[in-house]
Design a protein around this motif. Structure first.
Motif, PDB file in Angstrom:
ATOM      1  N   ILE A   1     -14.087  27.718  12.134  1.00  0.00           N
ATOM      2  CA  ILE A   1     -15.218  27.881  11.134  1.00  0.00           C
ATOM      3  C   ILE A   1     -16.459  26.933  11.468  1.00  0.00           C
ATOM      4  N   ARG A   2     -17.659  27.512  11.529  1.00  0.00           N
ATOM      5  CA  ARG A   2     -18.847  26.901  11.984  1.00  0.00           C
ATOM      6  C   ARG A   2     -19.196  25.787  10.782  1.00  0.00           C
ATOM      7  N   ASP A   3     -20.043  24.688  11.044  1.00  0.00           N
ATOM      8  CA  ASP A   3     -20.382  23.803  10.327  1.00  0.00           C
ATOM      9  C   ASP A   3     -20.930  24.366   8.841  1.00  0.00           C
TER      10      ASP A   3
ATOM     11  N   PRO B   1     -17.832  32.231  13.805  1.00  0.00           N
ATOM     12  CA  PRO B   1     -18.374  32.811  15.042  1.00  0.00           C
ATOM     13  C   PRO B   1     -18.089  34.281  15.203  1.00  0.00           C
ATOM     14  N   ALA B   2     -18.855  34.824  16.140  1.00  0.00           N
ATOM     15  CA  ALA B   2     -18.520  36.224  16.657  1.00  0.00           C
ATOM     16  C   ALA B   2     -17.396  36.246  17.597  1.00  0.00           C
TER      17      ALA B   2
ATOM     18  N   LEU C   1     -10.342  25.195  21.906  1.00  0.00           N
ATOM     19  CA  LEU C   1      -9.788  25.495  20.635  1.00  0.00           C
ATOM     20  C   LEU C   1     -10.052  27.035  20.218  1.00  0.00           C
ATOM     21  N   ARG C   2     -11.360  27.012  20.359  1.00  0.00           N
ATOM     22  CA  ARG C   2     -11.872  28.655  19.711  1.00  0.00           C
ATOM     23  C   ARG C   2     -11.114  29.640  20.848  1.00  0.00           C
ATOM     24  N   VAL C   3     -10.919  29.490  22.048  1.00  0.00           N
ATOM     25  CA  VAL C   3     -10.449  30.395  22.941  1.00  0.00           C
ATOM     26  C   VAL C   3      -8.847  30.598  22.694  1.00  0.00           C
ATOM     27  N   ALA C   4      -8.302  29.296  22.258  1.00  0.00           N
ATOM     28  CA  ALA C   4      -6.887  29.446  21.876  1.00  0.00           C
ATOM     29  C   ALA C   4      -6.667  30.305  20.554  1.00  0.00           C
ATOM     30  N   LEU C   5      -7.402  29.965  19.684  1.00  0.00           N
ATOM     31  CA  LEU C   5      -7.183  30.697  18.275  1.00  0.00           C
ATOM     32  C   LEU C   5      -7.532  32.240  18.396  1.00  0.00           C
ATOM     33  N   GLU C   6      -8.518  32.789  19.384  1.00  0.00           N
ATOM     34  CA  GLU C   6      -9.122  33.825  19.557  1.00  0.00           C
ATOM     35  C   GLU C   6      -7.677  34.568  20.404  1.00  0.00           C
ATOM     36  N   LEU C   7      -7.197  33.921  21.228  1.00  0.00           N
ATOM     37  CA  LEU C   7      -6.114  34.573  22.041  1.00  0.00           C
ATOM     38  C   LEU C   7      -4.903  34.806  21.326  1.00  0.00           C
ATOM     39  N   ALA C   8      -4.621  33.735  20.039  1.00  0.00           N
ATOM     40  CA  ALA C   8      -3.491  33.860  19.344  1.00  0.00           C
ATOM     41  C   ALA C   8      -3.476  34.998  18.362  1.00  0.00           C
ATOM     42  N   SER C   9      -4.941  35.201  17.837  1.00  0.00           N
ATOM     43  CA  SER C   9      -5.116  36.208  17.115  1.00  0.00           C
ATOM     44  C   SER C   9      -5.011  37.573  17.912  1.00  0.00           C
TER      45      SER C   9
END
Length: 85
Positions: A2-4, A9-10, A42-50
């Motif tokens: 989540i952004r600040d 994010p897209a 972290l963002r890449v890892a979360l997106e890949l997990a999803s």
């Protein structure tokens, strides 16, 4: 992630990952800002997990639907008289 401002994010796109520019660190230091690199990873890892979770779910659904179709075709074939098979 989540952004600040509380928004999401897209979704990541390969082009976004390939072209991502990390800010450099402050005066007197060389290289990339480690916090920004970790945040992006972290963002890449979360997106890949999803995405992996979605692929797994869809694979299971595909298997279930194929099995259902096979069972219905088999049941329908068993109801036909032998001459029509």
């Amino acid at each position: 992630m989540i952004r600040d401002d509380g928004t999401l994010p897209a979704r990541l796109h390969p082009l976004l990952v390939r072209d991502h520019q990390f800010p450099t660190v402050g005066f007197g230091r060389r290289g990339l800002d480690p916090r920004e690199v970790r945040r992006f990873l972290l963002r890449v890892a979360l997106e890949l997990a999803s995405l992996h979770q979605e692929v797994s779910r869809l694979t299971g659904e595909n298997t279930r639907l194929k099995r259902l179709l096979r069972d219905r075709r088999s049941a329908q074939a068993n109801r036909l008289p032998r001459a029509e098979r």
